[in-house]
Motif scaffolding. Structure first.
Motif, PDB file in Angstrom:
ATOM      1  N   VAL A  35       0.873  -1.181   0.000  1.00  0.00           N
ATOM      2  CA  VAL A  35       0.000   0.000   0.000  1.00  0.00           C
ATOM      3  C   VAL A  35       0.907   1.226   0.000  1.00  0.00           C
ATOM      4  O   VAL A  35       2.116   1.130   0.212  1.00  0.00           O
ATOM      5  N   GLY A  36       0.336   2.388  -0.222  1.00  0.00           N
ATOM      6  CA  GLY A  36       1.117   3.616  -0.212  1.00  0.00           C
ATOM      7  C   GLY A  36       1.785   3.838   1.129  1.00  0.00           C
ATOM      8  O   GLY A  36       1.292   3.390   2.179  1.00  0.00           O
ATOM      9  N   ARG A  37       2.919   4.532   1.094  1.00  0.00           N
ATOM     10  CA  ARG A  37       3.673   4.766   2.324  1.00  0.00           C
ATOM     11  C   ARG A  37       2.839   5.511   3.366  1.00  0.00           C
ATOM     12  O   ARG A  37       2.873   5.185   4.556  1.00  0.00           O
ATOM     13  N   LYS A  38       2.078   6.500   2.918  1.00  0.00           N
ATOM     14  CA  LYS A  38       1.273   7.273   3.857  1.00  0.00           C
ATOM     15  C   LYS A  38       0.210   6.407   4.512  1.00  0.00           C
ATOM     16  O   LYS A  38      -0.022   6.484   5.728  1.00  0.00           O
ATOM     17  N   THR A  39      -0.451   5.564   3.716  1.00  0.00           N
ATOM     18  CA  THR A  39      -1.458   4.652   4.269  1.00  0.00           C
ATOM     19  C   THR A  39      -0.836   3.726   5.295  1.00  0.00           C
ATOM     20  O   THR A  39      -1.383   3.503   6.386  1.00  0.00           O
ATOM     21  N   PHE A  40       0.334   3.188   4.957  1.00  0.00           N
ATOM     22  CA  PHE A  40       1.017   2.237   5.835  1.00  0.00           C
ATOM     23  C   PHE A  40       1.386   2.882   7.170  1.00  0.00           C
ATOM     24  O   PHE A  40       1.093   2.354   8.247  1.00  0.00           O
ATOM     25  N   THR A  41       2.038   4.047   7.111  1.00  0.00           N
ATOM     26  CA  THR A  41       2.495   4.692   8.344  1.00  0.00           C
ATOM     27  C   THR A  41       1.322   5.212   9.171  1.00  0.00           C
ATOM     28  O   THR A  41       1.378   5.188  10.409  1.00  0.00           O
ATOM     29  N   THR A  42       0.265   5.676   8.513  1.00  0.00           N
ATOM     30  CA  THR A  42      -0.909   6.149   9.252  1.00  0.00           C
ATOM     31  C   THR A  42      -1.563   5.009  10.010  1.00  0.00           C
ATOM     32  O   THR A  42      -1.959   5.157  11.172  1.00  0.00           O
ATOM     33  N   ASN A  43      -1.687   3.861   9.381  1.00  0.00           N
ATOM     34  CA  ASN A  43      -2.293   2.705  10.053  1.00  0.00           C
ATOM     35  C   ASN A  43      -1.451   2.254  11.242  1.00  0.00           C
ATOM     36  O   ASN A  43      -1.992   1.909  12.298  1.00  0.00           O
ATOM     37  N   LEU A  44      -0.131   2.262  11.079  1.00  0.00           N
ATOM     38  CA  LEU A  44       0.734   1.915  12.209  1.00  0.00           C
ATOM     39  C   LEU A  44       0.572   2.929  13.339  1.00  0.00           C
ATOM     40  O   LEU A  44       0.597   2.561  14.524  1.00  0.00           O
ATOM     41  N   SER A  45       0.424   4.191  12.984  1.00  0.00           N
ATOM     42  CA  SER A  45       0.251   5.231  13.995  1.00  0.00           C
ATOM     43  C   SER A  45      -1.058   5.039  14.764  1.00  0.00           C
ATOM     44  O   SER A  45      -1.091   5.197  16.000  1.00  0.00           O
ATOM     45  N   ILE A  46      -2.125   4.682  14.070  1.00  0.00           N
ATOM     46  CA  ILE A  46      -3.409   4.419  14.740  1.00  0.00           C
ATOM     47  C   ILE A  46      -3.266   3.262  15.716  1.00  0.00           C
ATOM     48  O   ILE A  46      -3.728   3.316  16.859  1.00  0.00           O
TER      49      ILE A  46
END
Length: 609
Positions: free
Chosen positions: A226-237
């Motif tokens: 998935v896109g980097r932003k999607t990946f890092t946002t999900n990890l942050s959540i």
């Protein structure tokens, strides 16, 4: 690190003794005989013995802490996880304590040379003192004179297990009582063994996978897919959920805990979430993490997100206040923008990349005004994305960088598959000199190259992103310098174009089904367009969309008669260089290219792994 003073039960010495136990995590670094220290204080005076014991403890603590630091610095060592106590976790911590005493006692009696009479007397004295201490804790609670030393032992035991436990946790008193009961039980068993009996320690509850373990599992499952932003946002959540819940076992998570987390994020005073984000993106992310945990057999209970029968909510006033709308530009705002410093080539208001790349300052807003491009789409444009077919100048929004100067650099990103499209360049951009501008880029480079060199990502960045400098500079300019405020930015052009297309269709007839979505790269129309546009059903998923050559007669209707546009590009430059040669040299330097290639290779390796 339990540290208790005790006297020998056989009466052979009136001196006080101290017993110290090294942290479990450093046992592999110590000789077996050093796992536990029994040492005389050399005095029968309890006050003096306390002072000697404190000195001995400090000495051993210093040695052990140095070893623990070595362990923490070792590759792969996991840092302490902040936890919120639960009944299940308390049972696990206390069960691990019983298991530790079982291993220690078996080691001393069976695996070593056994226990001589003096050792038995030492252990008897220690067991008697431990029993009295823990009875005091269970009987008196915080009023016990032994409360503070026992709390200290519990916190250090938690660290041995990898937990960062807060004494202010509401369930901490229950942990103290459970720990005291486990200590009493363990030493009662040890005393029976001292008498020749063979009682067994209770079986330790098996350690269960914790929330923190899902970060690595999710990374393996999702990174690069998935896109980097999607990946890092999900990890942050997920990390926010771990911080809220504590690093508890996955099986202990209930729908009630998920509800409390979402409710907290809706009503917290610090950066609260909108209802759409909390109950949409965040909730779905938690569901995905728990679903992955069940799939990997890290979790045996049902997915707690699916068990939510009700959801937390905001009042209508709160929900409205949390929205982060994106507004279209009004005609007056567009005129203000085109008359501002942004469109003054020699303006001292800009530094760095935005001072050196006049082409980006001029063309990026205009392209977005007539095409509704997303910010990443416009800043990623390369000369090979512009072509001529049947005399029509075309623009392709795509990912492919094969054979270009950027082929070894950071990858381009797009929102989704429907974003990739080829459309005719708007006639107004051609009138302003866009085709000639692209020709100058081609003349400077033997192969495809970025139209806007300031957009090339820094290869030393942790997350290289095309056009970061432009995006941030434009946002600051319209929101702060021009005073447009929140809700305005590059995305405002997109809404401006879509509103203009809707107005055009009201006045000049509806466009062919799906054409407006195709032109702006939007698979689904906005709610405001649904009653107007003739939706195309599923045919957008087949073929390559409209022939861009046939689209010209429709898009040329997108006009802004009341907006005063800048002068044609060459005239506007007034002799200034479109791109500062220093910026071009920086992007073309061998060192920068080598770093970019190295980073891209590393990213590719991680994806393949």
């Amino acid at each position: 690190m339990p540290n208790y003073l005790y006297k020998r039960s056989d009466g052979r010495s009136q001196n006080w003794y101290v017993r110290l136990t090294a942290p479990t995590e450093i046992h592999p670094l110590l000789e077996p005989a050093q796992h536990e220290i029994r040492q005389s204080t050399g005095t029968p005076d309890r006050q003096k013995a306390k002072a000697v014991a404190a000195r001995l403890e400090a000495e051993y603590r210093q040695r052990w802490e140095a070893l623990r630091a070595t362990q923490r610095d070792a590759p792969g060592h996991a840092s302490l996880q902040s936890v919120g106590l639960t009944a299940s976790l308390i049972t696990q911590i206390c069960g691990a304590r019983l298991g530790s005493w079982s291993l220690t006692d078996d080691f001393e009696r069976i695996e070593q040379d056994g226990l001589d009479d003096e050792s038995l007397q030492h252990i008897e004295g220690f067991c008697a003192l431990t029993d009295a201490t823990m009875r005091s804790i269970l009987a008196q609670g915080r009023r016990s004179s032994h409360w503070d030393p026992v709390v200290k032992s519990i916190l250090e035991w938690g660290e041995d297990l990898g937990y960062d436990i807060e004494p202010t946790d509401p369930l901490f008193p229950q942990l103290v009582r459970g720990f005291a009961a486990a200590e009493r039980q363990a030493h009662a068993i040890i005393r029976l063994r001292n008498g020749g009996e063979t009682p067994a320690f209770p079986l330790q509850e098996e350690a269960k996978p914790r929330l923190s373990e899902m970060k690595a599992a999710y990374t393996t499952h999702k990174e690069g897919k998935v896109g980097r932003k999607t990946f890092t946002t999900n990890l942050s959540i997920w990390q926010r959920f771990v911080d809220f819940s504590g690093d508890v076992p996955l099986d202990s998570v209930t729908s009630g805990l998920v509800y409390r987390f979402l409710d907290d994020r809706l009503h917290t005073d610090q950066q609260p979430w909108s209802a759409n984000y909390a109950l949409g993106r965040a909730k779905n992310t938690l569901k995905e993490f728990f679903g992955l945990a069940r799939t990997l057999s890290l979790m045996t209970v049902p997915n707690p997100v699916l068990a939510l029968e009700i959801q937390p909510a905001l009042s209508a006033e709160q929900a409205e206040a949390r929205k982060r709308p994106r507004y279209p530009f009004a005609t007056a705002q567009l005129n203000t923008l085109f008359a501002s410093d942004w469109y003054v080539p020699t303006s001292p208001s800009f530094t760095g990349n935005m001072r050196q790349d006049l082409a980006a300052r001029y063309w990026a807003p205009l392209i977005c005004l007539f095409h509704g491009l997303r910010v990443r789409e416009v800043v990623q444009l390369h000369s090979h994305d512009i072509s001529v077919v049947e005399g029509v100048l075309l623009m392709t929004i795509q990912l492919d960088l094969t054979g270009t100067e950027s082929s070894e650099g950071a990858e381009r990103t797009l929102k989704n598959a429907s974003t990739q499209r080829t459309v005719p360049v708007h006639p107004e951009l051609i009138r302003l000199g866009f085709a000639e501008f692209v020709d100058t880029v081609r003349q400077r480079h033997a192969v495809g190259a970025p139209l806007f060199p300031s957009a090339v990502p820094n290869p030393d960045s942790k997350n290289p992103l095309w056009g970061r400098a432009y995006e941030q500079a434009f946002l600051r300019h319209v929101r702060q310098r021009l005073g447009f405020g929140p809700g305005f930015g590059n995305h405002s052009f997109r809404h401006t174009v879509e509103d203009k297309i809707r107005d055009v269709q009201l006045l000049q007839g509806v466009w062919p089904a799906g054409l407006s979505q195709f032109y702006t790269g939007r698979k689904l129309p906005r709610d405001s367009d649904k009653l107007l546009l003739r939706l195309q059903g599923s045919e957008i998923d087949y073929g390559k969309g409209y022939n861009p050559v046939n689209v010209v007669k429709y898009i040329q209707r997108i006009t802004y008669e009341q907006v005063t546009l800048p002068l044609p590009f060459t005239t506007w430059l007034a002799g200034q260089a479109a791109v500062d040669p220093k910026l071009l040299r920086k992007n073309q330097s061998p060192l920068r290219k080598a770093r970019a290639a190295s980073k891209r290779t590393a990213n590719g390796t991680r994806k393949e792994a």
